[in-house]
Design an enzyme around this catalytic site. Structure first.
Site, PDB file in Angstrom:
ATOM      1  N   ALA A   7      47.022  46.075  52.934  1.00  0.00           N
ATOM      2  CA  ALA A   7      47.447  44.948  53.765  1.00  0.00           C
ATOM      3  C   ALA A   7      48.970  44.925  53.937  1.00  0.00           C
ATOM      4  O   ALA A   7      49.684  45.722  53.332  1.00  0.00           O
ATOM      5  CB  ALA A   7      46.965  43.642  53.147  1.00  0.00           C
ATOM      6  N   HIS A   8      49.449  44.008  54.742  1.00  0.00           N
ATOM      7  CA  HIS A   8      50.877  43.967  55.071  1.00  0.00           C
ATOM      8  C   HIS A   8      51.744  43.699  53.838  1.00  0.00           C
ATOM      9  O   HIS A   8      51.373  42.949  52.961  1.00  0.00           O
ATOM     10  CB  HIS A   8      51.193  42.962  56.187  1.00  0.00           C
TER      11      HIS A   8
END
Lengths: 346, 346, 346
Positions: free
Chosen positions: A246-247
């Site tokens: 994920a980011h």
């Protein structure tokens, strides 16, 4: 399937890879195989002691072994401190080589503001967006989509159908397998309650993705770009297939993850970690160096000590499982009935 | 959405599929639906006894039922020993057919050393690599990438955007859904400690992937090619979406896996197994025939007996869950306090 | 990486977004950042109280804060009831805009029976099938495959390499990320025992997929089309990457799912649910509105009450885990030894 026509003598292998040969230095090797299947003209190896019994019976013409395993074996051997590493290096000689001639395939679409090094190869139906740079020796395979402001570093390979959405920078010798998507929008949402029924507002994802030298990224793996900062893989990170990063995650050098791992946003993972298949790591955690997580474990808090970590329950036949599982629902009540431990025993 | 204009009489259906008709043989059927939604000109079915109550109220013109369910029902029926199988066969008549004309789309890029049968269809933006063979009746849909030394067998279909990286052989009537990647490098790494800081060496993946007749491979599923031998799916293996099959796995005929299953390297799974969604199977195991694994179970050891297997804990509200889960961390201590079982009771 | 040249004054931001400014209304803002990294010309925000200590030290020229957080801070602020929502809206001003000019790229292949609005953009190597409609303002990015009988609604974006297999209808402002596959065959199989060895028969998947306005669908997520009815996402559903939605699932408006969630067939999920990463939801269940499921939980029965639900066991070092896990296999026997609860205590 050895590379067409490659033949190397045992003596040459010993010299080239710095190994000790015990046997016929003129013996020609034209391929590799397992102890059980290798033929007389092929090389095999013994690394896992579990397979030691197969050594006596192998028909392999040459076997890479540890010194201690060579003793009881009459056949030709190359002696290596780490036979698996030595085998991996030798086997690369016999890998079928796909020649990717430098140049841009006529069906590729390259933006006028992109820079493609004359020594790079751009395959059929690839697209390269504005502001992107493809370095010398890099390969952008068939059907790849490189968006805006990306860098594919020297000798890096996008095998086929890889997507770099935007602001993705790959170092040197990075290998990305088909279907991987790097630099898609991170999953950032805010619930707006001030207009009509509460609804989601997209939080712009203004960061990018930075991938260090010698990383490998598996098929259909996804690495989102960061919200405000970048998502980062340091060098020599190895990701198997179908992993989700994920980011704003940061993965330390030499860390390896098996297939289907999911890492939630802003988590920081150390160096030399090994994450087992389908494990999950929650967001905003810190995992220190040299942590091993077993398969399908859920990591819900930061880990400060190197070592191995697990969660879950053991495999059982479903009838036994159901009988025990229902008791899990009453475990607190059970513990209360048993009462607290006597002093000083725990 | 029935196929435009297809209309079949009840009598013809009975004859064609070897079923017993009780009702008007001239009744025309032009589509299919559930018991709750089918119209008078449509066929429905009753397989799951749970839905028996819907039979009385259905407006379907014709219903496929078991003999015992036909008794209490006044409407027209086709009687079948297995109504779901019969329905599946009949419903295929009403499936919209996508006609894929044989031939190679002008935008496709076919290597001069590839062989495409004149009866095969190669879609827009597809690429076919050197040494690959596309058999008669096969369809390589839009955006598919077939690399080197692959075979797409007779009447097999790559729906769209499928990648066969290299050395992938598909049998006849195989169906591969979009985004699937077959034949990517297996995840083989050796840690080299003899040069600078310890780092990963890639182990060449010299094997391929062999997929038997009548297999189906779901969207975004990945099947890596083997290290030295091949990764194998026997015939009639059915894989749902987002499944990960690691290198050198062997899956027996007629085994089905639900979405998001992960199977680690070199594991051998038997015939007629059913693997529940998001289950994980560790590497180097042997699973015998007719094993059922429930959803999200982790299989960590070989299974020698047919039957159903599980792991995990039951669903609870999170407050209860937390209370019980914390006790799990003290379960061994709790068991010690309770003491061993009296003799002969376990 | 702010959008080239965008500069807005603090006063203009206050007016445009209906916020109260305390500070210099002429101050120019040209980008956004975290409290820790934002520069003097940039905007930041404080939403999570955990980061309050960073406020004092920030160099950000302007910070969006709640009223109560503004009190102890001397710098310039925009006061918002929900700073994260306000920040998300403002940050969109600084997002680099990829201009997609309307029109059909010459390398795209559009079926003569498809309808592409003159205000839509069709990228390189895209294909649009028969009977499909691309509305005004929609973008079909590079390498996308839109099959037959699909609709891409007004202002919807398929970023790149998205597949809509067939009968997929997207509403307005839907955003689909690379590698996503919508409308692939649902996984419907019937075991035929009447011809030779038992084998699987494919059950035709005659339904479609309907996606409401303002939905977002993550990279490599898969949503299968329905068997007889449609698979449905109501409006404002937000799906992260690598999610699997099986056939005939129905997801209520405003529900959000984190990465790697798997939902099995025919399950109905309510509105405003939040499904944690890698959670699994079994088939044929009903989940009511406002249910939260924690990461990696397996939902095996319907949920009728809003609230938070979990399964699994806590993270432990593997040695402790093994000691406790082995006891789980004997939990029923342990509970029997302890005996039933005294009356009225549970």
């Amino acid at each position: 399937m050895p590379r067409q026509g490659v033949q190397v003598s045992a003596g040459e292998l010993a010299e080239r890879f710095g190994l000790l040969l015990r046997g016929d230095s003129a013996r020609l090797i034209s391929g590799v195989g397992t102890l059980a299947t290798a033929a007389a003209g092929e090389l095999s190896f013994l690394a896992n002691p579990k397979y030691r019994s197969q050594l006596a019976a192998t028909r392999a013409g040459l076997v890479v072994v540890r010194e201690r395993d060579a003793d009881g074996y009459a056949g030709d051997v190359l002696i290596a401190p780490d036979p698996y590493v030595a085998f991996a290096r030798i086997a690369a000689l016999f890998e079928p080589a796909t020649v990717q001639a430098a140049g841009i395939h006529p069906s590729a679409v390259v933006h006028p503001d992109a820079h493609v090094d004359p020594g790079a190869a751009i395959g059929p139906h690839a697209t390269i967006g504005a502001g992107s740079r493809i370095e010398a020796g890099a390969v952008v395979g068939p059907g790849c989509m490189v968006g805006e402001d990306c860098v594919v570093g020297t000798d890096s390979v996008l095998v086929a159908r890889v997507t770099l959405v935007c602001r993705v920078t790959l170092g040197r010798r990075v290998r990305v397998h088909p279907g991987a998507v790097l630099g898609a929008d991170g999953f950032g949402l805010a619930l707006a309650r001030d207009e009509g029924e509460p609804h989601w507002i997209k939080v712009p994802q203004l960061g990018g993705v930075r991938v260090g030298d010698d990383c490998e990224i598996g098929a259909n793996t996804t690495i989102d770009r960061g919200a405000l900062e970048d998502t980062v893989l340091e060098h020599d990170v190895r990701l198997d297939n179908q992993i989700q990063i994920a980011h704003n995650v940061h993965v330390g050098a030499h860390t390896a993850m098996a297939g289907c791992v999911a890492v939630a946003g802003s988590t920081r993972i150390g160096r030399y970690c090994m994450i087992g298949g389908a494990a999950g790591i929650a967001g905003h955690l810190e995992i220190c160096d040299r942590v091993v997580v077993t398969a399908m474990t859920l990591v819900t808090h930061s880990i400060r000590e190197p070592g191995e970590y697990s969660s879950g329950t053991p495999l059982m036949d479903s009838r036994s499982w159901r009988r025990n599982a229902v008791r899990f629902k009453q475990l607190d009540a059970l513990a209360r009935r048993v009462g607290p431990p006597p002093k000083d025993t725990e």
